[in-house]
Design a protein around this motif. Sequence first.
Motif, PDB file in Angstrom:
ATOM      1  N   LEU A 132      14.743  18.957 -47.445  1.00 10.93           N
ATOM      2  CA  LEU A 132      15.562  19.690 -46.477  1.00 10.93           C
ATOM      3  C   LEU A 132      14.917  19.725 -45.102  1.00 10.93           C
ATOM      4  CD1 LEU A 132      17.907  21.658 -45.827  1.00 10.93           C
ATOM      5  CD2 LEU A 132      16.496  23.495 -46.739  1.00 10.93           C
ATOM      6  N   PHE A 133      13.593  19.879 -45.093  1.00 17.49           N
ATOM      7  CA  PHE A 133      12.924  20.111 -43.813  1.00 17.49           C
ATOM      8  C   PHE A 133      12.427  18.846 -43.142  1.00 17.49           C
ATOM      9  CE2 PHE A 133      13.290  24.491 -44.165  1.00 17.49           C
ATOM     10  CZ  PHE A 133      12.850  24.957 -45.392  1.00 17.49           C
ATOM     11  N   ALA A 134      12.437  17.739 -43.849  1.00 18.99           N
ATOM     12  CA  ALA A 134      11.847  16.525 -43.283  1.00 18.99           C
ATOM     13  C   ALA A 134      12.434  16.111 -41.925  1.00 18.99           C
ATOM     14  CB  ALA A 134      11.944  15.384 -44.292  1.00 18.99           C
ATOM     15  N   PRO A 135      13.751  16.064 -41.779  1.00 25.47           N
ATOM     16  CA  PRO A 135      14.297  15.625 -40.485  1.00 25.47           C
ATOM     17  C   PRO A 135      13.874  16.548 -39.335  1.00 25.47           C
ATOM     18  CG  PRO A 135      16.034  15.815 -42.133  1.00 25.47           C
ATOM     19  CD  PRO A 135      14.807  16.352 -42.755  1.00 25.47           C
ATOM     20  N   ALA A 136      13.976  17.852 -39.571  1.00 27.51           N
ATOM     21  CA  ALA A 136      13.619  18.797 -38.507  1.00 27.51           C
ATOM     22  C   ALA A 136      12.152  18.647 -38.147  1.00 27.51           C
ATOM     23  CB  ALA A 136      13.911  20.223 -38.956  1.00 27.51           C
ATOM     24  N   ALA A 137      11.304  18.451 -39.165  1.00 22.00           N
ATOM     25  CA  ALA A 137       9.870  18.322 -38.912  1.00 22.00           C
ATOM     26  C   ALA A 137       9.604  17.131 -38.005  1.00 22.00           C
ATOM     27  CB  ALA A 137       9.122  18.160 -40.238  1.00 22.00           C
ATOM     28  N   ARG A 138      10.325  16.056 -38.277  1.00 23.24           N
ATOM     29  CA  ARG A 138      10.126  14.842 -37.484  1.00 23.24           C
ATOM     30  C   ARG A 138      10.397  15.074 -36.016  1.00 23.24           C
ATOM     31  NH1 ARG A 138       8.891  11.418 -35.074  1.00 23.24           N
ATOM     32  NH2 ARG A 138       9.209   9.165 -35.108  1.00 23.24           N
ATOM     33  N   SER A 139      11.490  15.781 -35.743  1.00 23.31           N
ATOM     34  CA  SER A 139      11.867  15.978 -34.342  1.00 23.31           C
ATOM     35  C   SER A 139      10.920  16.942 -33.630  1.00 23.31           C
ATOM     36  CB  SER A 139      13.311  16.470 -34.238  1.00 23.31           C
ATOM     37  OG  SER A 139      13.478  17.580 -35.086  1.00 23.31           O
ATOM     38  N   LEU A 140      10.257  17.801 -34.399  1.00 26.13           N
ATOM     39  CA  LEU A 140       9.358  18.773 -33.760  1.00 26.13           C
ATOM     40  C   LEU A 140       8.156  18.107 -33.118  1.00 26.13           C
ATOM     41  CD1 LEU A 140       9.274  21.774 -36.236  1.00 26.13           C
ATOM     42  CD2 LEU A 140      10.305  21.695 -33.979  1.00 26.13           C
ATOM     43  N   LEU A 141       7.847  16.892 -33.574  1.00 28.29           N
ATOM     44  CA  LEU A 141       6.677  16.223 -33.012  1.00 28.29           C
ATOM     45  C   LEU A 141       6.838  15.907 -31.533  1.00 28.29           C
ATOM     46  CD1 LEU A 141       5.343  13.664 -35.643  1.00 28.29           C
ATOM     47  CD2 LEU A 141       4.274  15.742 -34.822  1.00 28.29           C
ATOM     48  N   ALA A 142       8.071  15.956 -31.068  1.00 28.41           N
ATOM     49  CA  ALA A 142       8.299  15.645 -29.663  1.00 28.41           C
ATOM     50  C   ALA A 142       8.062  16.846 -28.757  1.00 28.41           C
ATOM     51  CB  ALA A 142       9.715  15.117 -29.499  1.00 28.41           C
ATOM     52  N   GLU A 143       7.841  18.009 -29.359  1.00 30.03           N
ATOM     53  CA  GLU A 143       7.659  19.209 -28.547  1.00 30.03           C
ATOM     54  C   GLU A 143       6.341  19.186 -27.787  1.00 30.03           C
ATOM     55  OE1 GLU A 143       9.434  22.348 -28.749  1.00 30.03           O
ATOM     56  OE2 GLU A 143      11.114  21.478 -29.879  1.00 30.03           O
ATOM     57  N   LYS A 144       6.307  19.947 -26.725  1.00 27.90           N
ATOM     58  CA  LYS A 144       5.076  20.013 -25.944  1.00 27.90           C
ATOM     59  C   LYS A 144       4.225  21.220 -26.313  1.00 27.90           C
ATOM     60  CE  LYS A 144       5.603  16.436 -23.331  1.00 27.90           C
ATOM     61  NZ  LYS A 144       5.627  15.587 -24.516  1.00 27.90           N
ATOM     62  N   ASN A 145       4.900  22.253 -26.764  1.00 25.10           N
ATOM     63  CA  ASN A 145       4.196  23.500 -27.073  1.00 25.10           C
ATOM     64  C   ASN A 145       3.198  23.281 -28.217  1.00 25.10           C
ATOM     65  OD1 ASN A 145       3.832  26.037 -28.709  1.00 25.10           O
ATOM     66  ND2 ASN A 145       4.924  26.880 -26.955  1.00 25.10           N
ATOM     67  N   HIS A 146       1.956  23.654 -27.970  1.00 25.29           N
ATOM     68  CA  HIS A 146       0.904  23.401 -28.960  1.00 25.29           C
ATOM     69  C   HIS A 146       1.137  24.143 -30.273  1.00 25.29           C
ATOM     70  CE1 HIS A 146      -2.596  21.487 -26.609  1.00 25.29           C
ATOM     71  NE2 HIS A 146      -1.464  21.217 -25.996  1.00 25.29           N
ATOM     72  N   GLY A 147       1.635  25.361 -30.137  1.00 28.41           N
ATOM     73  CA  GLY A 147       1.883  26.137 -31.356  1.00 28.41           C
ATOM     74  C   GLY A 147       2.897  25.431 -32.244  1.00 28.41           C
ATOM     75  N   VAL A 148       3.968  24.938 -31.609  1.00 33.37           N
ATOM     76  CA  VAL A 148       5.001  24.236 -32.369  1.00 33.37           C
ATOM     77  C   VAL A 148       4.446  22.936 -32.941  1.00 33.37           C
ATOM     78  CG1 VAL A 148       7.261  23.188 -32.261  1.00 33.37           C
ATOM     79  CG2 VAL A 148       6.797  25.243 -30.935  1.00 33.37           C
ATOM     80  N   LEU A 149       3.695  22.207 -32.133  1.00 31.46           N
ATOM     81  CA  LEU A 149       3.095  20.953 -32.608  1.00 31.46           C
ATOM     82  C   LEU A 149       2.216  21.206 -33.821  1.00 31.46           C
ATOM     83  CD1 LEU A 149       1.975  18.878 -29.505  1.00 31.46           C
ATOM     84  CD2 LEU A 149       3.498  18.170 -31.327  1.00 31.46           C
ATOM     85  N   HIS A 150       1.396  22.222 -33.697  1.00 29.70           N
ATOM     86  CA  HIS A 150       0.485  22.559 -34.791  1.00 29.70           C
ATOM     87  C   HIS A 150       1.280  22.831 -36.066  1.00 29.70           C
ATOM     88  CE1 HIS A 150      -2.350  25.019 -37.157  1.00 29.70           C
ATOM     89  NE2 HIS A 150      -3.283  24.328 -36.549  1.00 29.70           N
ATOM     90  N   GLY A 151       2.304  23.675 -35.930  1.00 31.80           N
ATOM     91  CA  GLY A 151       3.149  23.997 -37.084  1.00 31.80           C
ATOM     92  C   GLY A 151       3.810  22.749 -37.650  1.00 31.80           C
ATOM     93  N   ALA A 152       4.284  21.884 -36.746  1.00 37.08           N
ATOM     94  CA  ALA A 152       4.951  20.658 -37.196  1.00 37.08           C
ATOM     95  C   ALA A 152       3.991  19.784 -37.980  1.00 37.08           C
ATOM     96  CB  ALA A 152       5.495  19.911 -35.988  1.00 37.08           C
ATOM     97  N   VAL A 153       2.770  19.637 -37.454  1.00 38.84           N
ATOM     98  CA  VAL A 153       1.789  18.775 -38.132  1.00 38.84           C
ATOM     99  C   VAL A 153       1.452  19.346 -39.507  1.00 38.84           C
ATOM    100  CG1 VAL A 153      -0.575  17.900 -38.031  1.00 38.84           C
ATOM    101  CG2 VAL A 153       0.847  17.847 -35.995  1.00 38.84           C
ATOM    102  N   VAL A 154       1.303  20.656 -39.589  1.00 41.40           N
ATOM    103  CA  VAL A 154       1.001  21.273 -40.886  1.00 41.40           C
ATOM    104  C   VAL A 154       2.154  21.034 -41.859  1.00 41.40           C
ATOM    105  CG1 VAL A 154       0.550  23.438 -42.096  1.00 41.40           C
ATOM    106  CG2 VAL A 154      -0.492  23.035 -39.885  1.00 41.40           C
ATOM    107  N   LEU A 155       3.383  21.168 -41.345  1.00 44.32           N
ATOM    108  CA  LEU A 155       4.545  20.977 -42.207  1.00 44.32           C
ATOM    109  C   LEU A 155       4.629  19.536 -42.697  1.00 44.32           C
ATOM    110  CD1 LEU A 155       7.147  21.929 -43.517  1.00 44.32           C
ATOM    111  CD2 LEU A 155       8.318  21.616 -41.327  1.00 44.32           C
ATOM    112  N   ILE A 156       4.432  18.589 -41.784  1.00 45.91           N
ATOM    113  CA  ILE A 156       4.504  17.175 -42.180  1.00 45.91           C
ATOM    114  C   ILE A 156       3.415  16.858 -43.193  1.00 45.91           C
ATOM    115  CG2 ILE A 156       4.303  14.800 -41.354  1.00 45.91           C
ATOM    116  CD1 ILE A 156       5.504  15.730 -38.721  1.00 45.91           C
TER     117      ILE A 156
END
Lengths: 727, 155
Positions: free
Chosen positions: A174-198
């Motif tokens: 369910l979360f894979a597509p959203a996780a992928r798109s989060l990598l484009a964010e600039k915010n470090h907090g979001v990036l960090h969360g995205a990397v952990v999720l992936i």
Amino acid sequence: MSPSVPLQEMIRAIRSARTQCEERGVIQRECAAIRAQFRQADNGGRSHNLAKLLYVHMLGYPAHFGQMECVRMIASPRYSEKRVGYLGAMMLLDEKQDASLLITNSIKNDLSHSNQYVQSLALCTLACMGSAEMCRDLAPEIDRLLRASNSYIKKKAALCAVHIVRKVHDLGELFAPAARSLLAEKNHGVLHGAVVLITELCERNPETLERFRKTVPDLVQIMKGLVISGYSPEHDVAGISDPFLQVRILRLLRILGRNNEAASDAMNDLLAQVATNTDSTKTVGNAVLYETVLTVLDIKSESGLRVLAVNILGRFLLNNDRNIRYIAMTSLQRIVGTDHNAVQRHRGTIVDCLKDQDASVKRRALELSLALVSATNIRSMMKELLLFLSSCPLELRAQAASGIFNAAERYAPSQRWHIDTILHVLTTAGGDVRDETVPNLIQLITNTSELHCYTVHKLYRALLSDISQQSLVQVACWCIGEYGDLLLRGECQETEPVQVQEQQSIIIRIRSIVSIYGSCIDVELQQRAVEYNALFKKYDHMRAAVLERMPVIEKNSPGHTNGESTREAVKEFFPPPCGSLQVCDLLDLLGGSEEPLQPNPAVGSTLPVLPVSTSSTAGGDLLDLLGGLEPTPLTPAPTVTVYEKGGVTLTLSSEKQSDSGLTVTLTACNSTDSDISSFTLQAAVPKSVQLHMKAPSGDSLPARGAAKVTQMVALSNPNKVGLQNTQ
Amino acid sequence: MFFSFMLLFSRQGKLRLQKWYVPLSDKEKKKITRELVQTVLARKPKMCSFLEWRDLKIVYKRYASLYFCCAIEDQDNELITLEIIHRYVELLDKYFGSVCELDIIFNFEKAYFILDEFLLGGEAQETSKKNVLKAIEQADLLQEVRHLIKITVDK
């Protein structure tokens, strides 16, 4: 934020209690007040009350009556009450409590609240204690938040998704597509969360991992940005830009590059850059370097990079900071198999760490040192290891001793060195060695006939100085028993001879001691004492033959009884050793020696226990009747002659009683010209089989087969364990 | 780095904060706490910050009279965990102004709120100190307001 006065007052009251009893009294009173307050209608102090209860809970007192209050508070429109309510839920309600389900609806509502701080509370609580059921319920909400909300919420939603995936693996998709798109964010907090999720998604599902490999270039880009970019005050830690994010990206790269050439190639340059440019003066830099090294060593990196990584670990080993030395050794341990030579280069430093004060560091150093022992460095390494053994902490002794034995066995440059080493260990740490060390050593000694004189001299000397180490005493006694004549001879080439004299008075003392054991409760001791007494009294004509030297024990024959027969050596005066030293296989009862009797020492010392173990050289198929994995027809068992030596014949016949039971009849017959008295049979079986020996028909075998001795043995295999042939 | 739990305790073994990210019964939590506290307190000052206890990797650090102790997973980076612990201490320090143990005792719920703004579900959620402190500040303000006001946030 103003402090909660009622809460602080209570805390003060509790702390001023001087005894445990007084404290309990204060707490009881407070809890009663809190309970009363809970029952009342809504008042302004609800959050203070719950906070008080949570404090009491932290002290260790029961607080379950606050659970429903938490549920109520979470549903309140007031932020202050929600905040404490959610905190209470995280502390008092875990997924195992039924009440936790009651808050699912509140969480759902709060996830779509217009205020992000309320949303944050809901996300935090779900990620902390959300049960699988709650996760399934709310996953779509989280996915929505991952896609369309502000950064503050997105970063939290990402970690909430991580928790959901941990609880319900299937939801990863369910979360894979959203996780992928989060990598484009600039915010470090979001990036960090995205990397952990992936990372979480890739670790759970190999297919997802395949898909996410495409993100390697993006990750490399982000990482490059962090490493090269100028100073960013918001994320800087001692000169490193956002080390937390760097470490997470490196870890994700590790997972993506593992077993994949293309991905590993794509990250090669980056890893080299990070490894060379990261400042290693502070812990934070070392943290990033450490993660880099782990990644380099785990992916398909090129050899130059690997060497770089191992060198970094080598530098870590020399670091003043003990923590860094510790993790260096942990990492080196992981690669000592694959990059053995590289690790060997740092052997000196590793061996030095054996002398470290910290027990954890010592343990790591020991494991690594043992792994680095090889044929070329055995002598110097053994010196260090033996030195370590004499001063190492107790919990490491057994491990050190067995490691030393293994190393000695594999790489011993000479027999004498080997024996010396083992003796050294026995003198230093004899109490911590395993039981099979004694028979192994004795086997080694008997095999080295040219060193018998040397060995017995050394052992005698060792005994003279210290008789507290049981294993040493066992070995020494056995050797002195066997090679006592060499001691008496008073000359030795290898070492200085000891002056030993045979004394008549000692023999009398021995006889009296042996007679004492004639009435010992332990059947084994008693039997042997009686036998030896008999040997003392008569059988002068036989004694010399009986007391011949033991034949050489064959190596790796766990079954070799070697004279373990009815006459056994009397145990020494120390408590009998544990372990199966007197085990005699059912079908090899009289062992492999010529005579059924044991040698007797001529010099004053106690007699050793023979190192023996089971064998089943014959009749393995008979034992298979007890296995019974397939239904076997009850075939009548054949009569087998299992022993025929020195005029004594032993036959065995068996009868299957049931699926798991068998009765064996042993018949002994004597065809020599003289009677054999005090004849007994002993038997041993594997642990899965139970043995019950009935009384024998007699204990003397008259000459020339005039009569036979029979004995019934009942065997049962209740667990129907299959038995195999042992060598 | 996934934290299974985070414990704060004093030199006398008194628990000042406990945050659990894995579901365990109260009894189990108490047992782990008691035994781990004993183990950590028995260690000498110069010893390693990492230890293997039962089947957990424990990372701990002492700040003045408080021990910060947490459990991480096998594949986690111990050194960065020390940095995470340090970051939490810095946050407490900034919030309370030269934080000491008493601050955490009398304002324990705030210590939890700060932790919850820094770690979420056992993982670090925000790597910028400034952002964490800003969020706490805003949440505190919200708490002061008597009735819930809808605040629109632009990001």
